[in-house]
Design a protein around this motif. Sequence first.
Motif, PDB file in Angstrom:
ATOM      1  N   GLY A  32       0.827  -1.197   0.000  1.00  0.00           N
ATOM      2  CA  GLY A  32       0.000   0.000   0.000  1.00  0.00           C
ATOM      3  C   GLY A  32       0.856   1.239   0.000  1.00  0.00           C
ATOM      4  O   GLY A  32       2.075   1.185   0.076  1.00  0.00           O
ATOM      5  N   ASN A  33       0.202   2.366  -0.105  1.00  0.00           N
ATOM      6  CA  ASN A  33       0.886   3.649  -0.097  1.00  0.00           C
ATOM      7  C   ASN A  33       0.599   4.348   1.221  1.00  0.00           C
ATOM      8  O   ASN A  33      -0.537   4.375   1.687  1.00  0.00           O
ATOM      9  N   LEU A  34       1.621   4.947   1.802  1.00  0.00           N
ATOM     10  CA  LEU A  34       1.461   5.728   3.005  1.00  0.00           C
ATOM     11  C   LEU A  34       0.994   7.114   2.577  1.00  0.00           C
ATOM     12  O   LEU A  34       1.628   7.759   1.742  1.00  0.00           O
ATOM     13  N   VAL A  35      -0.131   7.563   3.109  1.00  0.00           N
ATOM     14  CA  VAL A  35      -0.692   8.859   2.755  1.00  0.00           C
ATOM     15  C   VAL A  35      -0.736   9.732   3.996  1.00  0.00           C
ATOM     16  O   VAL A  35      -1.209   9.306   5.051  1.00  0.00           O
ATOM     17  N   GLN A  36      -0.230  10.957   3.858  1.00  0.00           N
ATOM     18  CA  GLN A  36      -0.296  11.934   4.936  1.00  0.00           C
ATOM     19  C   GLN A  36      -1.107  13.129   4.467  1.00  0.00           C
ATOM     20  O   GLN A  36      -0.891  13.642   3.364  1.00  0.00           O
ATOM     21  N   ALA A  37      -2.039  13.547   5.298  1.00  0.00           N
ATOM     22  CA  ALA A  37      -2.739  14.817   5.106  1.00  0.00           C
ATOM     23  C   ALA A  37      -1.940  15.821   5.932  1.00  0.00           C
ATOM     24  O   ALA A  37      -1.742  15.619   7.132  1.00  0.00           O
ATOM     25  N   VAL A  38      -1.455  16.893   5.305  1.00  0.00           N
ATOM     26  CA  VAL A  38      -0.491  17.788   5.947  1.00  0.00           C
ATOM     27  C   VAL A  38      -0.978  19.228   5.936  1.00  0.00           C
ATOM     28  O   VAL A  38      -1.469  19.721   4.928  1.00  0.00           O
ATOM     29  N   CYS A  39      -0.801  19.896   7.069  1.00  0.00           N
ATOM     30  CA  CYS A  39      -0.899  21.356   7.154  1.00  0.00           C
ATOM     31  C   CYS A  39       0.423  21.823   7.729  1.00  0.00           C
ATOM     32  O   CYS A  39       0.839  21.370   8.805  1.00  0.00           O
ATOM     33  N   SER A  44       5.396  25.219  12.351  1.00  0.00           N
ATOM     34  CA  SER A  44       4.223  24.503  12.871  1.00  0.00           C
ATOM     35  C   SER A  44       3.691  23.558  11.804  1.00  0.00           C
ATOM     36  O   SER A  44       3.232  23.992  10.756  1.00  0.00           O
ATOM     37  N   THR A  45       3.773  22.264  12.078  1.00  0.00           N
ATOM     38  CA  THR A  45       3.304  21.260  11.131  1.00  0.00           C
ATOM     39  C   THR A  45       2.490  20.208  11.869  1.00  0.00           C
ATOM     40  O   THR A  45       2.826  19.806  12.969  1.00  0.00           O
ATOM     41  N   SER A  46       1.402  19.793  11.233  1.00  0.00           N
ATOM     42  CA  SER A  46       0.586  18.712  11.778  1.00  0.00           C
ATOM     43  C   SER A  46       0.170  17.820  10.619  1.00  0.00           C
ATOM     44  O   SER A  46       0.035  18.286   9.486  1.00  0.00           O
ATOM     45  N   SER A  47      -0.028  16.538  10.894  1.00  0.00           N
ATOM     46  CA  SER A  47      -0.421  15.624   9.823  1.00  0.00           C
ATOM     47  C   SER A  47      -1.263  14.481  10.358  1.00  0.00           C
ATOM     48  O   SER A  47      -1.257  14.179  11.547  1.00  0.00           O
ATOM     49  N   ILE A  48      -1.997  13.876   9.446  1.00  0.00           N
ATOM     50  CA  ILE A  48      -2.772  12.661   9.696  1.00  0.00           C
ATOM     51  C   ILE A  48      -2.186  11.622   8.757  1.00  0.00           C
ATOM     52  O   ILE A  48      -2.041  11.880   7.560  1.00  0.00           O
ATOM     53  N   ARG A  79     -10.191  19.845   6.176  1.00  0.00           N
ATOM     54  CA  ARG A  79     -10.737  18.490   6.211  1.00  0.00           C
ATOM     55  C   ARG A  79     -10.212  17.722   5.005  1.00  0.00           C
ATOM     56  O   ARG A  79     -10.205  18.235   3.892  1.00  0.00           O
ATOM     57  N   PHE A  80      -9.791  16.483   5.221  1.00  0.00           N
ATOM     58  CA  PHE A  80      -9.138  15.684   4.186  1.00  0.00           C
ATOM     59  C   PHE A  80      -9.944  14.417   3.888  1.00  0.00           C
ATOM     60  O   PHE A  80     -10.394  13.737   4.811  1.00  0.00           O
ATOM     61  N   PHE A  81     -10.078  14.095   2.580  1.00  0.00           N
ATOM     62  CA  PHE A  81     -10.818  12.926   2.114  1.00  0.00           C
ATOM     63  C   PHE A  81     -10.008  12.226   1.024  1.00  0.00           C
ATOM     64  O   PHE A  81      -9.374  12.876   0.202  1.00  0.00           O
ATOM     65  N   ASP A  83     -10.865   9.179  -1.838  1.00  0.00           N
ATOM     66  CA  ASP A  83     -11.918   8.353  -2.429  1.00  0.00           C
ATOM     67  C   ASP A  83     -13.233   8.486  -1.667  1.00  0.00           C
ATOM     68  O   ASP A  83     -13.956   7.514  -1.467  1.00  0.00           O
ATOM     69  N   GLY A  84     -13.525   9.700  -1.195  1.00  0.00           N
ATOM     70  CA  GLY A  84     -14.768   9.979  -0.479  1.00  0.00           C
ATOM     71  C   GLY A  84     -14.752   9.625   0.995  1.00  0.00           C
ATOM     72  O   GLY A  84     -15.696   9.927   1.717  1.00  0.00           O
ATOM     73  N   THR A  85     -13.684   8.996   1.471  1.00  0.00           N
ATOM     74  CA  THR A  85     -13.584   8.610   2.878  1.00  0.00           C
ATOM     75  C   THR A  85     -12.905   9.717   3.675  1.00  0.00           C
ATOM     76  O   THR A  85     -11.803  10.151   3.324  1.00  0.00           O
ATOM     77  N   TYR A  86     -13.553  10.153   4.733  1.00  0.00           N
ATOM     78  CA  TYR A  86     -13.030  11.221   5.591  1.00  0.00           C
ATOM     79  C   TYR A  86     -11.852  10.695   6.402  1.00  0.00           C
ATOM     80  O   TYR A  86     -11.966   9.701   7.112  1.00  0.00           O
ATOM     81  N   LEU A  87     -10.685  11.365   6.291  1.00  0.00           N
ATOM     82  CA  LEU A  87      -9.499  10.966   7.045  1.00  0.00           C
ATOM     83  C   LEU A  87      -9.383  11.712   8.366  1.00  0.00           C
ATOM     84  O   LEU A  87      -8.827  11.205   9.320  1.00  0.00           O
ATOM     85  N   GLY A  88      -9.859  12.960   8.392  1.00  0.00           N
ATOM     86  CA  GLY A  88      -9.761  13.764   9.608  1.00  0.00           C
ATOM     87  C   GLY A  88      -9.584  15.234   9.267  1.00  0.00           C
ATOM     88  O   GLY A  88      -9.554  15.623   8.101  1.00  0.00           O
ATOM     89  N   SER A  89      -9.452  16.040  10.322  1.00  0.00           N
ATOM     90  CA  SER A  89      -9.314  17.494  10.183  1.00  0.00           C
ATOM     91  C   SER A  89      -8.091  17.984  10.936  1.00  0.00           C
ATOM     92  O   SER A  89      -7.690  17.392  11.939  1.00  0.00           O
ATOM     93  N   LEU A  90      -7.524  19.092  10.446  1.00  0.00           N
ATOM     94  CA  LEU A  90      -6.410  19.753  11.122  1.00  0.00           C
ATOM     95  C   LEU A  90      -6.814  21.199  11.374  1.00  0.00           C
ATOM     96  O   LEU A  90      -7.450  21.833  10.537  1.00  0.00           O
ATOM     97  N   PRO A  91      -6.439  21.760  12.543  1.00  0.00           N
ATOM     98  CA  PRO A  91      -6.911  23.087  12.949  1.00  0.00           C
ATOM     99  C   PRO A  91      -6.204  24.246  12.254  1.00  0.00           C
ATOM    100  O   PRO A  91      -5.138  24.087  11.657  1.00  0.00           O
ATOM    101  N   SER A  92      -6.809  25.411  12.375  1.00  0.00           N
ATOM    102  CA  SER A  92      -6.350  26.624  11.683  1.00  0.00           C
ATOM    103  C   SER A  92      -4.938  27.044  12.072  1.00  0.00           C
ATOM    104  O   SER A  92      -4.255  27.685  11.287  1.00  0.00           O
ATOM    105  N   SER A  93      -4.478  26.685  13.257  1.00  0.00           N
ATOM    106  CA  SER A  93      -3.147  27.112  13.688  1.00  0.00           C
ATOM    107  C   SER A  93      -2.048  26.577  12.763  1.00  0.00           C
ATOM    108  O   SER A  93      -0.943  27.100  12.742  1.00  0.00           O
ATOM    109  N   TYR A  94      -2.362  25.547  11.968  1.00  0.00           N
ATOM    110  CA  TYR A  94      -1.381  24.971  11.049  1.00  0.00           C
ATOM    111  C   TYR A  94      -1.611  25.384   9.600  1.00  0.00           C
ATOM    112  O   TYR A  94      -0.857  24.998   8.717  1.00  0.00           O
ATOM    113  N   ILE A  95      -2.664  26.141   9.322  1.00  0.00           N
ATOM    114  CA  ILE A  95      -2.980  26.555   7.958  1.00  0.00           C
ATOM    115  C   ILE A  95      -2.277  27.871   7.654  1.00  0.00           C
ATOM    116  O   ILE A  95      -2.489  28.858   8.354  1.00  0.00           O
TER     117      ILE A  95
END
Length: 128
Positions: A32-39, A44-48, A79-81, A83-95
Amino acid sequence: GTDNYECRLGLMKSTGNDGVYFKVLYASPSLGNLVQAVCANGASTSSITTTIQDKGANRIWRAYRIEIGKDGAGQLEARFFVDGTYLGSLPSSYIPTSPLLGGLKVEWLAGVADKGLLVDYFQHQVTT
């Protein structure tokens, strides 16, 4: 042999790591592929992080979506998706608050095989 590469897609600065984007890390051979949702905003960095299984012969076609909007408390979030599947959200402090560009990047990390990114559709939409 081993072929490792990283693909980034989303909203980014032209240089550096700042942005709101997906980072897909591929290591061959792999299940599989490792996928990170990043802000990332300066230091200041956060990821899922999640693993997405290959889809066999169709594994190259994925739908990545990022929504930047307000949460239930009125705070900005990304908010990160996949293939339509919700992975999670990261807060504004990282945007980042500085201007970002829609972008795609493929970076070779190790190995010898050529790398590429096929993009069928890329949309940037601003809603209020």
